[in-house]
Design a protein around this motif. Sequence first.
Motif, short mmCIF file in Angstrom:
data_model
loop_
_atom_site.label_atom_id
_atom_site.label_comp_id
_atom_site.label_asym_id
_atom_site.label_seq_id
_atom_site.Cartn_x
_atom_site.Cartn_y
_atom_site.Cartn_z
N LYS A 1 0.81 -1.22 0.00
CA LYS A 1 -0.07 0.06 0.00
C LYS A 1 0.95 1.26 0.03
O LYS A 1 0.64 2.31 -0.75
N HIS A 2 1.97 1.11 0.79
CA HIS A 2 2.86 2.44 0.67
C HIS A 2 3.67 2.68 -0.52
O HIS A 2 3.63 3.94 -0.87
N GLU A 3 3.70 1.43 -1.06
CA GLU A 3 4.61 1.87 -2.43
C GLU A 3 3.43 2.14 -3.61
O GLU A 3 3.77 2.97 -4.31
N LEU A 4 2.27 1.52 -3.31
CA LEU A 4 1.27 2.07 -4.43
C LEU A 4 0.98 3.32 -4.29
O LEU A 4 0.65 4.26 -5.37
N ASP A 5 0.77 3.97 -2.84
CA ASP A 5 0.46 5.32 -2.67
C ASP A 5 1.76 6.37 -3.31
O ASP A 5 1.22 7.27 -3.98
N ALA A 6 2.72 5.98 -3.14
CA ALA A 6 3.74 6.66 -3.75
C ALA A 6 3.85 6.79 -5.17
O ALA A 6 4.05 7.52 -5.95
N LEU A 7 3.59 5.63 -5.84
CA LEU A 7 3.43 5.49 -7.33
C LEU A 7 2.41 6.41 -7.70
O LEU A 7 2.47 7.16 -8.65
N ASN A 8 1.22 6.53 -7.14
CA ASN A 8 -0.07 7.15 -7.38
C ASN A 8 0.03 8.78 -7.27
O ASN A 8 -0.37 9.34 -8.07
N GLU A 9 1.02 9.07 -6.58
CA GLU A 9 1.34 10.52 -6.04
C GLU A 9 2.13 11.02 -7.14
O GLU A 9 1.94 12.01 -7.89
N ALA A 10 3.19 10.06 -7.68
CA ALA A 10 3.91 10.37 -8.99
C ALA A 10 3.17 10.57 -9.94
O ALA A 10 3.34 11.45 -11.08
N ALA B 1 -0.20 11.28 -10.30
CA ALA B 1 -1.02 12.47 -10.33
C ALA B 1 -0.07 13.79 -10.44
O ALA B 1 -0.58 14.53 -11.26
N ALA B 2 1.35 13.84 -10.28
CA ALA B 2 2.07 14.77 -10.54
C ALA B 2 2.72 14.66 -11.97
O ALA B 2 3.59 15.80 -12.51
N GLY B 3 2.24 13.76 -12.73
CA GLY B 3 2.63 13.73 -14.15
C GLY B 3 4.30 13.42 -14.44
O GLY B 3 4.94 13.70 -15.11
N GLN B 4 4.71 12.60 -13.26
CA GLN B 4 6.09 12.21 -13.39
C GLN B 4 6.29 10.85 -13.52
O GLN B 4 7.59 10.23 -13.40
N VAL B 5 5.68 10.07 -14.34
CA VAL B 5 5.77 8.66 -14.44
C VAL B 5 5.58 8.42 -16.02
O VAL B 5 4.66 8.63 -16.48
N ASP B 6 6.38 7.74 -16.54
CA ASP B 6 6.39 7.07 -17.91
C ASP B 6 6.60 5.63 -17.95
O ASP B 6 7.27 4.94 -16.94
N SER B 7 6.22 4.96 -18.85
CA SER B 7 6.34 3.52 -18.90
C SER B 7 7.62 3.25 -19.51
O SER B 7 8.46 4.12 -20.01
N VAL B 8 8.09 1.99 -19.61
CA VAL B 8 9.58 1.83 -20.12
C VAL B 8 9.58 2.11 -21.71
O VAL B 8 10.61 2.57 -21.92
N ALA B 9 8.27 2.11 -22.53
CA ALA B 9 8.34 2.51 -23.72
C ALA B 9 8.34 4.22 -23.99
O ALA B 9 8.35 4.45 -25.12
#
Length: 90
Positions: A23-32, A34-42
């Motif tokens: 849950k802690h990791e999932l929350d951190a991922l979703n925060e990132a 929401a901030a537009g900071q996450v890209d897939s490997v592609a």
Amino acid sequence: MDKRLLDILCCPVSKTPVRPLSKHELDALNEAIAAGQVDSVAGTGVRERVAEALITTDRKVIYRVEDGIPVMLPEEGIGTTQLTAFPTTP
């Protein structure tokens, strides 16, 4: 997720086993996300929250789980090195 399925799943690239994201990791991922900071490997931007995911045991790649089905496509993985606030332990 079914324990038997989890026992046979692994990263399609490195063959590293996977485990459910905490849950802690999932929350951190979703925060990132929401901030537009996450890209897939592609290189595609990830814009939708993740409800469930798997992470390699070496903590390098995250794979979404959609409707109970793991999306284990190499290009759909999310590299954790881009997540600056990602927890160092589960």
